[in-house]
Design an enzyme around this catalytic site. Sequence first.
Site, short mmCIF file in Angstrom:
data_model
loop_
_atom_site.label_atom_id
_atom_site.label_comp_id
_atom_site.label_asym_id
_atom_site.label_seq_id
_atom_site.Cartn_x
_atom_site.Cartn_y
_atom_site.Cartn_z
N ASP A 126 0.86 -1.19 0.00
CA ASP A 126 0.00 0.00 0.00
C ASP A 126 0.90 1.23 0.00
O ASP A 126 1.57 1.52 0.99
CB ASP A 126 -0.91 -0.01 1.23
N ARG A 128 -0.12 4.39 -0.54
CA ARG A 128 -0.86 5.64 -0.37
C ARG A 128 -0.29 6.49 0.75
O ARG A 128 0.27 5.99 1.71
CB ARG A 128 -2.34 5.34 -0.10
#
Length: 196
Positions: A126, A128
Amino acid sequence: MTVSYVESSKLPTAWGVFDMHGFEDGVNDKEHLILSMGDVGSGEPVLARVHSECLTGDALFSLRCDCGSQLQAALKAIADEGRGALLYLRQEGRGIGLLNKIKAYKLQDQGADTVEANEQLGFGADMRDYGICKVMLEHLNIKQVRLMTNNPRKVKALTDQGVDVVERLPLQTGQNPHNAKYLATKAGKLGHLMGE
């Protein structure tokens, strides 16, 4: 902080008329939005969602994920309450971008799960970054949120920035046979809270 406010306008939707606020991130040339409704700057906790762009789910109605249905459910919940904010962050594919997401989908077609596919492409599970959220929220004078999410990482990211997350509200919608493995991977490998 590199994020700056650009402009606001009305955005009529199927759920009601939102105020759309545009922001620009000068570091990576990304453009982000907040869709707000009602008086969000009153000091009372605001029903909110931090939603990362998912072109395939949000606009192309993909059943491989639950993103599009989460986006719609969040907008409906805000409209039903008459007050709230949705941060729409341009970080497609958990931060790897649209074309890399297609490559990841190909690996998933061949048996990899969503985390394994990202890692096989050389990315983290991930990628982000929620570091821009506080500046965006501060622009609308939002200090406390009731956050619609299954992802404890979002709660921690906002809390670490000094945003008071007074409540986490599960947002479970869009389950189907095409995304069962994806949702199980989000729970098992990314720590998403899917059973509440």
